[in-house]
Design an enzyme around this catalytic site. Structure first.
Site, short mmCIF file in Angstrom:
data_model
loop_
_atom_site.label_atom_id
_atom_site.label_comp_id
_atom_site.label_asym_id
_atom_site.label_seq_id
_atom_site.Cartn_x
_atom_site.Cartn_y
_atom_site.Cartn_z
N LYS A 173 73.97 24.61 84.26
CA LYS A 173 73.26 23.79 85.25
C LYS A 173 72.91 24.70 86.43
O LYS A 173 73.69 24.88 87.35
CB LYS A 173 74.18 22.65 85.71
CG LYS A 173 73.47 21.35 86.08
CD LYS A 173 72.39 21.47 87.12
CE LYS A 173 72.86 21.44 88.54
NZ LYS A 173 71.82 21.80 89.53
N GLU A 248 83.95 30.19 92.52
CA GLU A 248 83.50 31.32 93.35
C GLU A 248 82.71 30.72 94.50
O GLU A 248 81.60 30.23 94.29
CB GLU A 248 82.62 32.27 92.52
CG GLU A 248 83.28 32.84 91.28
CD GLU A 248 84.28 33.94 91.59
OE1 GLU A 248 84.37 34.37 92.75
OE2 GLU A 248 84.99 34.36 90.66
P1 NAD Z 1 75.85 24.33 96.21
O1 NAD Z 1 77.32 24.18 96.17
O2 NAD Z 1 75.04 23.38 97.01
O3 NAD Z 1 75.24 24.25 94.73
C1 NAD Z 1 75.68 25.09 93.69
C2 NAD Z 1 75.41 24.41 92.36
O4 NAD Z 1 76.22 23.25 92.28
C3 NAD Z 1 73.96 23.93 92.19
O5 NAD Z 1 73.57 24.11 90.86
C4 NAD Z 1 74.07 22.44 92.51
O6 NAD Z 1 73.07 21.67 91.92
C5 NAD Z 1 75.43 22.12 91.93
N1 NAD Z 1 76.07 20.94 92.48
C6 NAD Z 1 75.91 20.37 93.69
N2 NAD Z 1 76.68 19.27 93.80
C7 NAD Z 1 77.36 19.14 92.65
C8 NAD Z 1 78.32 18.22 92.15
N3 NAD Z 1 78.73 17.18 92.89
N4 NAD Z 1 78.80 18.39 90.91
C9 NAD Z 1 78.40 19.44 90.16
N5 NAD Z 1 77.49 20.34 90.56
C10 NAD Z 1 76.98 20.20 91.79
O7 NAD Z 1 75.61 25.83 96.63
P2 NAD Z 1 74.21 26.51 96.93
O8 NAD Z 1 73.72 25.98 98.23
O9 NAD Z 1 73.35 26.45 95.71
O10 NAD Z 1 74.66 28.04 97.09
C11 NAD Z 1 75.13 28.57 98.27
C12 NAD Z 1 76.63 28.67 98.27
O11 NAD Z 1 77.09 29.41 97.14
C13 NAD Z 1 77.14 29.43 99.47
O12 NAD Z 1 78.27 28.77 99.99
C14 NAD Z 1 77.53 30.78 98.90
O13 NAD Z 1 78.49 31.49 99.62
C15 NAD Z 1 78.03 30.39 97.56
N6 NAD Z 1 78.02 31.53 96.66
C16 NAD Z 1 79.22 32.09 96.30
C17 NAD Z 1 79.23 33.21 95.48
C18 NAD Z 1 80.53 33.85 95.04
O14 NAD Z 1 80.49 34.62 94.09
N7 NAD Z 1 81.64 33.58 95.69
C19 NAD Z 1 78.03 33.74 95.03
C20 NAD Z 1 76.83 33.15 95.44
C21 NAD Z 1 76.84 32.04 96.23
#
Ligand code: NAD
Length: 481
Positions: A173, A248
């Site tokens: 996803k 992560e």
């Molecule tokens: P997000 O948490 O909004 O979304 C990530 C994914 O989760 C998307 O595919 C989204 O559709 C899905 N999602 C959202 N709500 C969900 C739910 N209730 N159930 C299941 N899936 C759900 O994050 P984002 O805004 O896409 O990305 C930015 C964040 O990701 C930042 O906090 C960044 O630090 C983090 N990030 C971490 C790493 C790492 O390796 N630690 C790497 C890249 C990004």
């Protein structure tokens, strides 16, 4: 207009209810395609396809799996220009960055894990002469892979490659904001000989189809990269099924700069660690802590160079930064800047949208921003901004530097700049983070454990740690008497 559809059982298929979301080009602020708005019924189809294929895929030998993964890597390389262009248009990042970082890393992910399963060996332990134990690795089954928008293909393949290498089938996803390259990956994997149903890609909203994946009873493990708040929903949604989770998450990473460092090298790297990919990398160093003795010199040189960074058309190779991923995200980042000003922050450069040609005037661009004068407890020094905004502050002693560096609920990574080898070790070991770079930033080696502590994550991926997540290690004890 292009419709991005799901990839289920080796075919692109429309969502059952025929609903789509707008997909926006962030550099122009225009809808340029549609993304499937899938729901739990589409998800159930993808999980069923993965389950059916698992019966076959787990019998495919490791050499054949490695061959297929290597072929996927070759095809990604062959298509690197179109993938990089698609990533740039879909995400807002510069094309040169997608071409030099995102897409090469996607193929490297497949090649690395293909190689790992060819090389991997397990320990056996003898119980004197009366027994022997050995580890038998079993795939987990159908794994859910949920990825964010900042490094779309790079991070999705960081999950797909080890999961498939270990013998699992997957349902992916990707972020609804950046589904384009995931959509392109489906047919690439099929052409490489990946059997239908082994890797399924389902598009749509996180709270809808993502949540359905998290709570599907036939998906015993979820690997998630994304925000810390979303992770809580994933922990809660999966709790009734006792799922295996790899999380992560976000970061609020410090760059700790001591007076004895090579300042010119440090400033060049700090420009990248602050603003590469518009600062939309979980590893970006967003809190810059500088030893008092060199603070003024650092600020003069750093701010000058930041003010010279070019922001603009992501397809123009002279743009160092492109557009932020969405209007909502741009507004969120601007909100942090406004509140930082109210908390006493002084904007040393940036904080405004750039002047750009008409074609890009509705795009989500922001000048790289440096804020000084904030207390460590202020919002901009505590919360992940995930955009082109850094704070700078000074420290006088190692103890103070350590206290400031660890003064956050996050614990992903840090960069330490010093020429003192003792300090490099002792200071790094006291940092509450999963990854420390000394005199460097984002030097990645796929063999090492990657992950965060505190609110930055649970578990490790990379190298054998990925195999550990995507397999269950079974101990078999044979009695010899
Ligand atoms: P997000 O948490 O909004 O979304 C990530 C994914 O989760 C998307 O595919 C989204 O559709 C899905 N999602 C959202 N709500 C969900 C739910 N209730 N159930 C299941 N899936 C759900 O994050 P984002 O805004 O896409 O990305 C930015 C964040 O990701 C930042 O906090 C960044 O630090 C983090 N990030 C971490 C790493 C790492 O390796 N630690 C790497 C890249 C990004």
């Amino acid at each position: 207009m292009d419709n991005l559809t799901n990839f289920i059982n080796g075919e692109h298929v429309s969502p059952l209810k025929g609903q789509y979301l707008d997909n926006v080009n962030p550099a122009k602020g225009e809808v340029y395609s549609k993304v499937a708005d899938s729901d739990s019924e589409d998800l159930a189809m993808a999980v069923a396809a993965a389950k059916r294929s698992y019966a076959h895929w787990q019998t495919v030998g490791y050499k054949e799996r490695a061959q297929i993964l290597n072929k996927i890597a070759d095809l990604i390389d062959e298509n690197s220009e179109s993938l990089a262009r698609a990533e740039s248009i879909d995400q807002g990042k510069p094309y040169w960055l997608a071409k030099s970082l995102d897409i090469p890393r996607a193929s490297e992910n497949f090649r690395y894990f293909a190689n790992l399963i060819l090389q991997n060996t397990e320990l056996a332990t003898a119980m004197d002469s009366h027994g022997v134990n050995y580890v038998h690795r079993k795939p987990v089954g159908v794994v859910g892979l949920i990825s964010p928008w900042n490094l779309p293909l790079y991070l999705l393949t960081w999950k797909i490659a080890p999961a498939l290498a270990a013998g699992n089938c997957v349902v992916c996803k990707p972020s609804e904001l950046t589904s384009k390259t995931a959509h392109m990956l489906g047919p690439i994997m099929k052409s490489a000989g990946l059997p239908d149903g082994v890797c399924n890609i389902i598009l749509g909203l996180g709270g809808k189809v993502g949540a359905a994946l998290v709570s599907h009873p036939d998906v015993p493990a979820i690997s998630f990269t994304g925000g810390t708040v979303t992770a809580r929903a994933i922990i809660e949604g999966s709790a009734p099924y006792y799922k295996k989770l790899s999380l992560e998450l976000g970061g609020k990473n410090p760059n700790i700069i001591f007076a004895d460092c090579d300042l010119d090298k440090c400033i060049e790297t700090t420009l990248r660690s602050s603003f590469l990919n518009q600062g939309e990398i979980c590893l970006c160093g967003s809190r810059i802590l500088v030893e008092e003795k060199i603070y003024a010199e650092f600020i003069d040189k750093f701010v000058q160079k930041v003010s010279e960074l070019k922001v603009g058309d992501p397809l123009d190779k002279s743009s160092f930064m492109g557009a932020l991923v969405s209007e909502a995200h741009l507004k969120k980042v601007e909100g942090f800047i406004e509140r930082a000003k109210k908390e006493g922050g002084k904007i040393l450069t940036g904080g405004v949208r750039p002047d750009l040609p008409l074609e890009f005037q509705n795009g989500y661009f922001l000048r790289p921003t440096v804020i000084a004068g904030l207390d460590s407890r202020c919002e901009a020094m505590q919360e992940e901004i995930f955009g082109p905004v850094v704070t700078v502050s000074s420290f006088s002693t190692d103890e103070e530097a350590l206290r400031l560096a660890n003064d956050t609920r996050y614990g992903l990574s840090a960069s330490v700049w010093t020429s003192n080898i003792n300090r490099a070790h002792t200071f790094s070991q006291k940092l509450d983070v999963g990854q420390v770079w000394v005199n460097a930033w984002m030097k990645r080696d796929l063999r090492v454990p990657f992950g965060g502590v505190k609110f930055s994550g649970v578990g490790r991926e990379g190298g054998v740690d990925s195999l550990d997540f995507y397999t269950e290690k079974q101990n078999i004890c044979i009695s010899l008497n």
